[in-house]
Motif scaffolding. Structure first.
Motif, PDB file in Angstrom:
ATOM      1  N   ALA A 182     -28.421  -5.159  23.824  1.00  0.00           N
ATOM      2  CA  ALA A 182     -28.943  -3.820  23.563  1.00  0.00           C
ATOM      3  C   ALA A 182     -29.315  -3.627  22.094  1.00  0.00           C
ATOM      4  CB  ALA A 182     -27.919  -2.762  23.974  1.00  0.00           C
ATOM      5  N   ASN A 183     -28.818  -4.526  21.223  1.00  0.00           N
ATOM      6  CA  ASN A 183     -29.035  -4.381  19.776  1.00  0.00           C
ATOM      7  C   ASN A 183     -29.319  -5.724  19.119  1.00  0.00           C
ATOM      8  OD1 ASN A 183     -28.281  -1.440  19.385  1.00  0.00           O
ATOM      9  ND2 ASN A 183     -26.496  -2.224  20.461  1.00  0.00           N
ATOM     10  N   PRO A 184     -30.333  -6.461  19.572  1.00  0.00           N
ATOM     11  CA  PRO A 184     -30.587  -7.767  18.959  1.00  0.00           C
ATOM     12  C   PRO A 184     -31.127  -7.606  17.536  1.00  0.00           C
ATOM     13  CG  PRO A 184     -32.353  -7.231  20.486  1.00  0.00           C
ATOM     14  CD  PRO A 184     -31.314  -6.150  20.624  1.00  0.00           C
ATOM     15  N   PRO A 185     -30.642  -8.415  16.613  1.00  0.00           N
ATOM     16  CA  PRO A 185     -31.121  -8.342  15.229  1.00  0.00           C
ATOM     17  C   PRO A 185     -32.440  -9.093  15.068  1.00  0.00           C
ATOM     18  CG  PRO A 185     -29.528 -10.092  15.415  1.00  0.00           C
ATOM     19  CD  PRO A 185     -29.590  -9.426  16.773  1.00  0.00           C
ATOM     20  N   THR A 186     -33.035  -8.945  13.905  1.00  0.00           N
ATOM     21  CA  THR A 186     -34.112  -9.862  13.548  1.00  0.00           C
ATOM     22  C   THR A 186     -33.453 -11.218  13.336  1.00  0.00           C
ATOM     23  OG1 THR A 186     -33.930  -9.461  11.170  1.00  0.00           O
ATOM     24  CG2 THR A 186     -35.451  -8.049  12.409  1.00  0.00           C
ATOM     25  N   ARG A 187     -34.240 -12.286  13.493  1.00  0.00           N
ATOM     26  CA  ARG A 187     -33.633 -13.606  13.363  1.00  0.00           C
ATOM     27  C   ARG A 187     -34.678 -14.620  12.939  1.00  0.00           C
ATOM     28  NH1 ARG A 187     -31.122 -17.376  18.129  1.00  0.00           N
ATOM     29  NH2 ARG A 187     -32.911 -18.675  17.664  1.00  0.00           N
ATOM     30  N   ALA A 188     -34.250 -15.533  12.096  1.00  0.00           N
ATOM     31  CA  ALA A 188     -35.068 -16.678  11.727  1.00  0.00           C
ATOM     32  C   ALA A 188     -34.196 -17.919  11.895  1.00  0.00           C
ATOM     33  CB  ALA A 188     -35.547 -16.564  10.291  1.00  0.00           C
ATOM     34  N   THR A 189     -34.809 -18.996  12.350  1.00  0.00           N
ATOM     35  CA  THR A 189     -34.092 -20.259  12.511  1.00  0.00           C
ATOM     36  C   THR A 189     -34.929 -21.360  11.882  1.00  0.00           C
ATOM     37  OG1 THR A 189     -33.174 -19.490  14.608  1.00  0.00           O
ATOM     38  CG2 THR A 189     -33.024 -21.845  14.164  1.00  0.00           C
ATOM     39  N   GLY A 190     -34.280 -22.197  11.090  1.00  0.00           N
ATOM     40  CA  GLY A 190     -34.986 -23.303  10.459  1.00  0.00           C
ATOM     41  C   GLY A 190     -34.112 -24.532  10.391  1.00  0.00           C
ATOM     42  N   GLU A 191     -34.713 -25.607   9.969  1.00  0.00           N
ATOM     43  CA  GLU A 191     -34.001 -26.882   9.833  1.00  0.00           C
ATOM     44  C   GLU A 191     -33.759 -27.143   8.355  1.00  0.00           C
ATOM     45  OE1 GLU A 191     -35.096 -30.491  12.254  1.00  0.00           O
ATOM     46  OE2 GLU A 191     -35.696 -31.201  10.261  1.00  0.00           O
ATOM     47  N   ALA A 192     -32.533 -27.574   8.035  1.00  0.00           N
ATOM     48  CA  ALA A 192     -32.180 -27.856   6.641  1.00  0.00           C
ATOM     49  C   ALA A 192     -31.031 -28.852   6.598  1.00  0.00           C
ATOM     50  CB  ALA A 192     -31.762 -26.576   5.936  1.00  0.00           C
ATOM     51  N   ALA A 248     -14.970  -5.915   7.758  1.00  0.00           N
ATOM     52  CA  ALA A 248     -15.847  -5.081   6.941  1.00  0.00           C
ATOM     53  C   ALA A 248     -16.084  -3.704   7.555  1.00  0.00           C
ATOM     54  CB  ALA A 248     -17.183  -5.786   6.740  1.00  0.00           C
ATOM     55  N   GLY A 249     -15.590  -3.488   8.778  1.00  0.00           N
ATOM     56  CA  GLY A 249     -15.804  -2.216   9.453  1.00  0.00           C
ATOM     57  C   GLY A 249     -17.089  -2.180  10.254  1.00  0.00           C
ATOM     58  N   SER A 250     -17.551  -3.338  10.696  1.00  0.00           N
ATOM     59  CA  SER A 250     -18.799  -3.445  11.440  1.00  0.00           C
ATOM     60  C   SER A 250     -18.562  -4.253  12.713  1.00  0.00           C
ATOM     61  CB  SER A 250     -19.874  -4.106  10.551  1.00  0.00           C
ATOM     62  OG  SER A 250     -21.134  -4.102  11.184  1.00  0.00           O
ATOM     63  N   ASP A 251     -19.633  -4.532  13.434  1.00  0.00           N
ATOM     64  CA  ASP A 251     -19.554  -5.401  14.616  1.00  0.00           C
ATOM     65  C   ASP A 251     -20.941  -5.948  14.918  1.00  0.00           C
ATOM     66  OD1 ASP A 251     -21.007  -3.657  16.584  1.00  0.00           O
ATOM     67  OD2 ASP A 251     -19.278  -2.357  16.271  1.00  0.00           O
ATOM     68  N   LYS A 252     -21.028  -6.820  15.916  1.00  0.00           N
ATOM     69  CA  LYS A 252     -22.293  -7.499  16.178  1.00  0.00           C
ATOM     70  C   LYS A 252     -23.409  -6.562  16.626  1.00  0.00           C
ATOM     71  CE  LYS A 252     -21.055  -9.226  20.780  1.00  0.00           C
ATOM     72  NZ  LYS A 252     -20.852 -10.457  21.544  1.00  0.00           N
ATOM     73  N   SER A 253     -23.088  -5.371  17.109  1.00  0.00           N
ATOM     74  CA  SER A 253     -24.134  -4.416  17.489  1.00  0.00           C
ATOM     75  C   SER A 253     -24.846  -3.847  16.271  1.00  0.00           C
ATOM     76  CB  SER A 253     -23.547  -3.269  18.320  1.00  0.00           C
ATOM     77  OG  SER A 253     -22.807  -2.377  17.508  1.00  0.00           O
ATOM     78  N   LYS A 254     -24.275  -4.061  15.082  1.00  0.00           N
ATOM     79  CA  LYS A 254     -24.849  -3.514  13.849  1.00  0.00           C
ATOM     80  C   LYS A 254     -25.512  -4.581  12.981  1.00  0.00           C
ATOM     81  CE  LYS A 254     -21.490   0.211  13.799  1.00  0.00           C
ATOM     82  NZ  LYS A 254     -20.321   0.769  13.120  1.00  0.00           N
ATOM     83  N   ILE A 255     -25.646  -5.805  13.522  1.00  0.00           N
ATOM     84  CA  ILE A 255     -26.312  -6.861  12.759  1.00  0.00           C
ATOM     85  C   ILE A 255     -27.788  -6.504  12.616  1.00  0.00           C
ATOM     86  CG2 ILE A 255     -26.977  -9.295  12.689  1.00  0.00           C
ATOM     87  CD1 ILE A 255     -24.405  -9.921  14.228  1.00  0.00           C
ATOM     88  N   LEU A 256     -28.271  -6.565  11.387  1.00  0.00           N
ATOM     89  CA  LEU A 256     -29.669  -6.262  11.087  1.00  0.00           C
ATOM     90  C   LEU A 256     -30.517  -7.529  11.047  1.00  0.00           C
ATOM     91  CD1 LEU A 256     -28.982  -3.742   8.186  1.00  0.00           C
ATOM     92  CD2 LEU A 256     -29.448  -3.211  10.602  1.00  0.00           C
ATOM     93  N   GLN A 257     -29.973  -8.574  10.425  1.00  0.00           N
ATOM     94  CA  GLN A 257     -30.734  -9.806  10.224  1.00  0.00           C
ATOM     95  C   GLN A 257     -29.807 -11.011  10.309  1.00  0.00           C
ATOM     96  OE1 GLN A 257     -32.307 -10.389   6.269  1.00  0.00           O
ATOM     97  NE2 GLN A 257     -34.012 -11.581   7.064  1.00  0.00           N
ATOM     98  N   THR A 258     -30.287 -12.048  10.939  1.00  0.00           N
ATOM     99  CA  THR A 258     -29.555 -13.299  11.021  1.00  0.00           C
ATOM    100  C   THR A 258     -30.478 -14.444  10.626  1.00  0.00           C
ATOM    101  OG1 THR A 258     -28.205 -12.461  12.834  1.00  0.00           O
ATOM    102  CG2 THR A 258     -28.225 -14.831  12.523  1.00  0.00           C
ATOM    103  N   THR A 259     -29.970 -15.331   9.793  1.00  0.00           N
ATOM    104  CA  THR A 259     -30.674 -16.564   9.462  1.00  0.00           C
ATOM    105  C   THR A 259     -29.811 -17.711   9.970  1.00  0.00           C
ATOM    106  OG1 THR A 259     -31.589 -15.557   7.469  1.00  0.00           O
ATOM    107  CG2 THR A 259     -31.669 -17.968   7.616  1.00  0.00           C
ATOM    108  N   ILE A 260     -30.399 -18.578  10.759  1.00  0.00           N
ATOM    109  CA  ILE A 260     -29.676 -19.720  11.319  1.00  0.00           C
ATOM    110  C   ILE A 260     -30.314 -20.997  10.801  1.00  0.00           C
ATOM    111  CG2 ILE A 260     -29.011 -20.945  13.426  1.00  0.00           C
ATOM    112  CD1 ILE A 260     -29.182 -18.218  14.877  1.00  0.00           C
ATOM    113  N   TRP A 261     -29.487 -21.841  10.214  1.00  0.00           N
ATOM    114  CA  TRP A 261     -29.934 -23.153   9.761  1.00  0.00           C
ATOM    115  C   TRP A 261     -29.357 -24.202  10.697  1.00  0.00           C
ATOM    116  CZ3 TRP A 261     -33.850 -23.092   6.799  1.00  0.00           C
ATOM    117  CH2 TRP A 261     -34.009 -22.112   5.820  1.00  0.00           C
ATOM    118  N   LEU A 262     -30.213 -25.071  11.188  1.00  0.00           N
ATOM    119  CA  LEU A 262     -29.795 -26.198  12.024  1.00  0.00           C
ATOM    120  C   LEU A 262     -30.061 -27.488  11.260  1.00  0.00           C
ATOM    121  CD1 LEU A 262     -31.355 -25.119  15.442  1.00  0.00           C
ATOM    122  CD2 LEU A 262     -28.928 -25.129  14.843  1.00  0.00           C
TER     123      LEU A 262
END
Length: 115
Positions: free
Chosen positions: A88-98, A54-68
């Motif tokens: 140096a560029n951690p995104p916002t993040r939410a983690t939940g169970e599903a 997509a022309g991006s990389d992990k330093s440009k991640i804005l938001q991550t949602t992780i489902w466990l």
């Protein structure tokens, strides 16, 4: 209408969509049945590959949602995440169970990034 780029489109969904300077990734998973650490590593490798396309990389991640599938795997997943994420560029993040698509999946990661 502005340009919309669909990456790996299928009949049901695309793996990523780029529009307006952002890229949205579909939920990424690793090998069904593997342990949480392996699934997390494979999932994050898929994230990196799609972001690159997509022309991006992990330093440009804005938001991550992780489902466990189980929050009891939180520490194991975090050990892999912490080694991978750009400190140096951690995104916002939410983690939940599903309940995931199949009981063989233990982790799913959804990302929004800037291009």
């Amino acid at each position: 209408m502005s340009d919309i780029k669909r990456i790996e489109p299928g009949a049901r969904m695309s793996q990523a969509v780029v529009h307006g300077g952002l890229v949205w990734l579909a939920g990424q998973v690793g090998t069904a049945g593997a342990d949480v650490a392996t699934q997390t590593r494979e999932t994050l490798a898929s994230v990196e590959r799609l972001l690159a396309e997509a022309g991006s990389d992990k330093s440009k991640i804005l938001q991550t949602t992780i489902w466990l599938a189980s929050m009891s795997d939180f520490a194991e997943m975090n050990a892999v995440w912490d080694a991978w994420v750009d400190p140096a560029n951690p995104p916002t993040r939410a983690t939940g169970e599903a309940k995931l698509a199949t009981p063989d999946y233990k982790v799913e990661v959804i990302v929004v990034a800037a291009v």
